[in-house]
Write a protein that holds these residues in place. Structure first.
Motif, PDB file in Angstrom:
ATOM      1  N   ALA A 230       0.828  -1.206   0.000  1.00 20.88           N
ATOM      2  CA  ALA A 230       0.000   0.000   0.000  1.00 20.88           C
ATOM      3  C   ALA A 230       0.865   1.260   0.000  1.00 20.88           C
ATOM      4  N   ASP A 231       1.941   1.263   0.812  1.00 19.34           N
ATOM      5  CA  ASP A 231       2.811   2.446   0.857  1.00 19.34           C
ATOM      6  C   ASP A 231       3.474   2.697  -0.494  1.00 19.34           C
ATOM      7  N   GLY A 232       3.931   1.652  -1.135  1.00 17.60           N
ATOM      8  CA  GLY A 232       4.569   1.804  -2.430  1.00 17.60           C
ATOM      9  C   GLY A 232       3.626   2.314  -3.496  1.00 17.60           C
ATOM     10  N   LEU A 233       2.394   1.828  -3.475  1.00 15.73           N
ATOM     11  CA  LEU A 233       1.421   2.274  -4.462  1.00 15.73           C
ATOM     12  C   LEU A 233       1.060   3.749  -4.260  1.00 15.73           C
ATOM     13  N   ARG A 234       0.988   4.177  -2.998  1.00  8.51           N
ATOM     14  CA  ARG A 234       0.709   5.596  -2.732  1.00  8.51           C
ATOM     15  C   ARG A 234       1.875   6.466  -3.224  1.00  8.51           C
ATOM     16  N   PHE A 235       3.090   6.006  -2.976  1.00  7.26           N
ATOM     17  CA  PHE A 235       4.262   6.747  -3.439  1.00  7.26           C
ATOM     18  C   PHE A 235       4.263   6.814  -4.965  1.00  7.26           C
ATOM     19  N   ALA A 236       3.959   5.701  -5.623  1.00  2.00           N
ATOM     20  CA  ALA A 236       3.955   5.661  -7.089  1.00  2.00           C
ATOM     21  C   ALA A 236       2.909   6.614  -7.666  1.00  2.00           C
ATOM     22  N   LYS A 237       1.746   6.671  -7.022  1.00  4.78           N
ATOM     23  CA  LYS A 237       0.698   7.566  -7.504  1.00  4.78           C
ATOM     24  C   LYS A 237       1.120   9.019  -7.382  1.00  4.78           C
ATOM     25  N   GLY A 238       1.852   9.344  -6.311  1.00  2.50           N
ATOM     26  CA  GLY A 238       2.251  10.732  -6.105  1.00  2.50           C
ATOM     27  C   GLY A 238       3.405  11.178  -6.987  1.00  2.50           C
ATOM     28  N   ILE A 239       4.227  10.233  -7.441  1.00  2.00           N
ATOM     29  CA  ILE A 239       5.438  10.628  -8.164  1.00  2.00           C
ATOM     30  C   ILE A 239       5.405  10.231  -9.640  1.00  2.00           C
ATOM     31  N   ARG A 240       4.313   9.643 -10.091  1.00  2.00           N
ATOM     32  CA  ARG A 240       4.305   9.084 -11.442  1.00  2.00           C
ATOM     33  C   ARG A 240       4.535  10.138 -12.524  1.00  2.00           C
ATOM     34  N   GLY A 241       4.130  11.371 -12.266  1.00  4.02           N
ATOM     35  CA  GLY A 241       4.349  12.417 -13.262  1.00  4.02           C
ATOM     36  C   GLY A 241       5.815  12.696 -13.521  1.00  4.02           C
ATOM     37  N   TYR A 242       6.656  12.425 -12.533  1.00  5.44           N
ATOM     38  CA  TYR A 242       8.078  12.712 -12.681  1.00  5.44           C
ATOM     39  C   TYR A 242       8.727  11.805 -13.722  1.00  5.44           C
ATOM     40  N   PHE A 243       8.230  10.594 -13.855  1.00  6.98           N
ATOM     41  CA  PHE A 243       8.875   9.603 -14.715  1.00  6.98           C
ATOM     42  C   PHE A 243       8.189   9.433 -16.081  1.00  6.98           C
ATOM     43  N   VAL A 244       7.339  10.388 -16.441  1.00  4.78           N
ATOM     44  CA  VAL A 244       6.620  10.274 -17.714  1.00  4.78           C
ATOM     45  C   VAL A 244       7.585  10.161 -18.891  1.00  4.78           C
ATOM     46  N   GLN A 245       8.668  10.942 -18.868  1.00  5.76           N
ATOM     47  CA  GLN A 245       9.611  10.953 -19.986  1.00  5.76           C
ATOM     48  C   GLN A 245      10.757   9.955 -19.802  1.00  5.76           C
ATOM     49  N   LYS A 246      10.703   9.160 -18.759  1.00  3.01           N
ATOM     50  CA  LYS A 246      11.772   8.206 -18.477  1.00  3.01           C
ATOM     51  C   LYS A 246      11.385   6.807 -18.952  1.00  3.01           C
ATOM     52  N   GLN A 247      12.398   5.993 -19.157  1.00  6.16           N
ATOM     53  CA  GLN A 247      12.161   4.600 -19.531  1.00  6.16           C
ATOM     54  C   GLN A 247      12.165   3.678 -18.312  1.00  6.16           C
ATOM     55  N   TYR A 248      12.076   4.286 -17.146  1.00 10.99           N
ATOM     56  CA  TYR A 248      12.050   3.514 -15.906  1.00 10.99           C
ATOM     57  C   TYR A 248      11.191   4.237 -14.887  1.00 10.99           C
ATOM     58  N   PHE A 249      10.898   3.572 -13.808  1.00 17.37           N
ATOM     59  CA  PHE A 249      10.036   4.117 -12.756  1.00 17.37           C
ATOM     60  C   PHE A 249      10.591   3.630 -11.425  1.00 17.37           C
ATOM     61  N   ILE A 250      10.834   4.545 -10.487  1.00 16.46           N
ATOM     62  CA  ILE A 250      11.412   4.192  -9.190  1.00 16.46           C
ATOM     63  C   ILE A 250      10.397   4.497  -8.094  1.00 16.46           C
ATOM     64  N   VAL A 251      10.178   3.529  -7.232  1.00 12.19           N
ATOM     65  CA  VAL A 251       9.185   3.660  -6.164  1.00 12.19           C
ATOM     66  C   VAL A 251       9.845   3.325  -4.830  1.00 12.19           C
ATOM     67  N   LYS A 252       9.577   4.168  -3.824  1.00 16.32           N
ATOM     68  CA  LYS A 252      10.042   3.880  -2.462  1.00 16.32           C
ATOM     69  C   LYS A 252       9.027   2.989  -1.770  1.00 16.32           C
ATOM     70  N   GLU A 253       9.511   1.873  -1.306  1.00 18.75           N
ATOM     71  CA  GLU A 253       8.665   0.913  -0.600  1.00 18.75           C
ATOM     72  C   GLU A 253       9.327   0.629   0.744  1.00 18.75           C
ATOM     73  N   THR A 254       8.579   0.126   1.677  1.00 14.93           N
ATOM     74  CA  THR A 254       9.150  -0.225   2.976  1.00 14.93           C
ATOM     75  C   THR A 254      10.309  -1.212   2.785  1.00 14.93           C
ATOM     76  N   GLY A 255      11.482  -0.798   3.238  1.00 15.13           N
ATOM     77  CA  GLY A 255      12.640  -1.686   3.136  1.00 15.13           C
ATOM     78  C   GLY A 255      13.518  -1.445   1.921  1.00 15.13           C
ATOM     79  N   GLY A 256      13.124  -0.564   1.010  1.00 14.06           N
ATOM     80  CA  GLY A 256      13.994  -0.327  -0.142  1.00 14.06           C
ATOM     81  C   GLY A 256      13.302   0.364  -1.295  1.00 14.06           C
ATOM     82  N   LEU A 257      13.994   0.422  -2.414  1.00 16.56           N
ATOM     83  CA  LEU A 257      13.494   1.050  -3.631  1.00 16.56           C
ATOM     84  C   LEU A 257      13.228  -0.011  -4.688  1.00 16.56           C
TER      85      LEU A 257
END
Length: 340
Positions: A230-257
């Motif tokens: 749940a924490d990772g999905l919330r982080f992904a929803k909040g930051i997804r606009g940052y990675f629109v032009q990228k070929q990758y997506f980084i999400v902070k989850e409990t215990g790591g990235l």
């Protein structure tokens, strides 16, 4: 082929011949299966597969030596031992070719192979000269034979470990990418000034006895959204606009990235994703707000773009006589990343 008088001796000879064919046949099947299962991975980590071959061959010889102790299971034990030796021959031979490429200069592979063959023959003859008196010493005493074999195997595996530790490669696989980038970022964090380790330094710390564990770096490379909580999905929803032009997506989850890759991500994109993720792991506190992570990703991307000016990428990937793709094993699962 059995030579004897009477049907009984012929039956014994036929049975022995069948057992021999079955034992060797299973060895051939094992080598074919090993080639299909591991062949495409040997170039990724030849040091590890060469070590696996040495250990597997030692186990196979140990089983063959112990087969007389199990007369009722002689065929089974002998077949398994022979199969392990065949698997080791495939893995060892394939890994040896990859390691030999490291020593090639100006297309002199044939010359290197000839010298390697000469060294192998010399070692074989030396082993024969030592093996004959040891065989006389052991005789029919299985305990002596087991003790001698244990000592010789220990020496062989120790020598193999030392030799493989000294081997370094001028191209990246997944483990070397992690080691190189992480050590570089640690030097930046500690104020040393961005120290780039050379291939020999990386080779000395490269793991090959055990499988490389990416989890100790706190980065899951080649992840997917299904692995997020749940924490990772919330982080992904909040930051997804940052990675629109990228070929990758980084999400902070409990215990790591978690690092996710798009379908058309190139090797350079994968290297950038790993650099940015490890940079954030070193420089952005885990409990930072979303804005701090965005700023951290910006800083990491900026430093990655400037990396060639500090001869970073030039040190990462050095040309070889053979076309070995840079970071050709920095692979991971393709994620279904939203475009907006």
């Amino acid at each position: 082929v059995a030579v004897g008088v009477g049907s009984q001796s012929q039956a014994i000879g036929v049975a022995a011949g069948i057992n021999w064919v079955v034992k060797d046949g299973l060895g051939c099947v094992g080598s074919v299966l090993a080639a299909g299962r591991f062949g495409k991975h040997v170039d990724e980590d030849p040091k590890r597969y060469k070590w696996m071959a040495d250990v597997t061959n030692s186990l196979g010889v140990a089983l063959e030596l112990s087969s007389p102790m199990f007369p009722g299971m002689f065929l089974l034990v002998g077949s398994v031992g022979n199969s392990l030796k065949s698997v080791a021959a495939v893995l060892g031979g394939s890994a040896r070719v990859s390691i030999t490429r490291k020593f090639v200069r100006s297309g002199n592979l044939g010359d290197i192979q000839a010298k390697l063959h000469s060294q192998s023959i010399t070692a074989y003859l030396l082993g024969m000269s030592i093996g004959v008196p040891l065989t006389i010493f052991c005789g029919d005493n299985m305990m002596r034979a087991a003790a001698v074999y244990a000592v010789l195997t220990g020496i062989q595996l120790f020598s193999s470990k030392r030799a493989l530790t000294s081997v370094s490669f001028h191209y990246l696989n997944q483990q070397r990418s992690f080691l190189l980038i992480d050590s570089y970022l640690k030097s930046l964090r500690d104020g040393v000034g961005g120290v780039v380790q050379n291939p020999d330094q990386i080779g000395r710390v490269e793991q090959f006895i055990t499988r490389f564990r990416r989890s100790r770096y706190g980065v899951v490379f080649g992840s997917s959204f299904s692995q997020l909580g749940a924490d990772g999905l919330r982080f992904a929803k909040g930051i997804r606009g940052y990675f629109v032009q990228k070929q990758y997506f980084i999400v902070k989850e409990t215990g790591g990235l978690h690092v996710m890759l798009r379908k058309d991500a190139r090797e350079a994109d994968k290297l950038e994703a790993l650099f940015v993720a490890l940079h954030a792991k070193h420089f952005v506190p885990s409990r930072s707000p979303l804005e701090s992570w965005t700023s951290g990703f910006d800083q990491a991307t900026h430093e990655y773009v400037l990396a060639p000016s500090i001869p970073f990428l030039a040190t990462l990937v050095l040309p070889l006589p053979f076309a070995v793709p840079a970071v050709h094993t920095l692979t991971g699962a393709v994620a279904d990343i939203p475009s907006s």
